[in-house]
Design a protein around this motif. Structure first.
Motif, PDB file in Angstrom:
ATOM      1  N   ILE A 142     -14.892 -72.209  48.874  1.00  0.00           N
ATOM      2  CA  ILE A 142     -14.829 -72.959  49.657  1.00  0.00           C
ATOM      3  C   ILE A 142     -13.203 -74.585  49.300  1.00  0.00           C
ATOM      4  O   ILE A 142     -13.280 -73.835  48.395  1.00  0.00           O
ATOM      5  CB  ILE A 142     -15.827 -73.957  49.657  1.00  0.00           C
ATOM      6  CG1 ILE A 142     -17.333 -73.761  49.963  1.00  0.00           C
ATOM      7  CG2 ILE A 142     -15.558 -75.411  50.174  1.00  0.00           C
ATOM      8  CD1 ILE A 142     -18.808 -74.594  49.503  1.00  0.00           C
ATOM      9  N   ASP A 192     -11.249 -76.131  54.255  1.00  0.00           N
ATOM     10  CA  ASP A 192     -12.654 -76.452  54.935  1.00  0.00           C
ATOM     11  C   ASP A 192     -13.134 -78.079  54.618  1.00  0.00           C
ATOM     12  O   ASP A 192     -13.763 -78.340  54.994  1.00  0.00           O
ATOM     13  CB  ASP A 192     -14.184 -75.760  53.275  1.00  0.00           C
ATOM     14  CG  ASP A 192     -13.276 -74.343  53.530  1.00  0.00           C
ATOM     15  OD1 ASP A 192     -13.904 -74.162  54.791  1.00  0.00           O
ATOM     16  OD2 ASP A 192     -13.168 -73.697  52.658  1.00  0.00           O
ATOM     17  N   THR A 218     -19.299 -80.323  53.000  1.00  0.00           N
ATOM     18  CA  THR A 218     -18.819 -79.204  53.261  1.00  0.00           C
ATOM     19  C   THR A 218     -19.638 -77.903  52.936  1.00  0.00           C
ATOM     20  O   THR A 218     -19.643 -77.614  53.683  1.00  0.00           O
ATOM     21  CB  THR A 218     -17.528 -78.806  52.380  1.00  0.00           C
ATOM     22  OG1 THR A 218     -16.439 -80.142  52.513  1.00  0.00           O
ATOM     23  CG2 THR A 218     -16.913 -77.655  53.014  1.00  0.00           C
TER      24      THR A 218
END
Length: 142
Positions: free
Chosen positions: A92, A114, A133
């Motif tokens: 991420i 992201d 997220t």
């Protein structure tokens, strides 16, 4: 090198490993302290994109989350993002930046960032963006 897990994300948010990439020592320290205050414990920090690439190249297990400044010396946040995406799709990547204009946000999205946090970083902004997220990507993965 690829992410070694079959499941891309840990079951519990606090189990995530985080790499902070920030060239401003004060901001780097603030982000680190904010993460610790929310009980994240697996946190690494570097002060440049070059250091991040060097660290990532030497890791067998990549971090689950990278929080990266956009504007840094020789390797900026977008270049680091491209490097990370070539290693694994499961990391991420959240951009942390002063760039708050729509064009910058669109550019970051075009590069498949992201998440996006506009400085100054606060506890609420940081934790909300991480939670949002992770939640969104977990749903997309299922």
């Amino acid at each position: 090198m690829s992410h070694p897990r079959n499941q891309p994300y840990p079951a519990h948010l606090l189990d995530f490993s985080i790499l902070v990439v920030e060239d401003c020592a004060t901001t780097n320290k603030i982000i680190h302290k904010l993460l610790l205050a929310d009980s994240f414990s697996n946190i690494s920090s570097v002060s440049s994109g070059e250091e991040a690439i060097e660290l990532l190249n030497g890791m067998e297990i990549l971090p689950d989350i990278i929080l990266s400044d956009w504007s840094m010396g020789n390797v900026d946040g977008l270049q680091l993002l491209e490097f990370v995406r070539n290693m694994t799709p499961h990391c991420i990547f959240i951009m942390v930046t002063v760039q708050d204009c729509p064009e910058a946000i669109m550019l970051a999205k075009a590069h498949h960032v992201d998440g996006y946090i506009v400085k100054p970083v606060t506890r609420r902004k940081l934790i909300d963006e991480i939670e949002l997220t992770v939640s969104r990507l977990s749903i997309e993965h299922d």
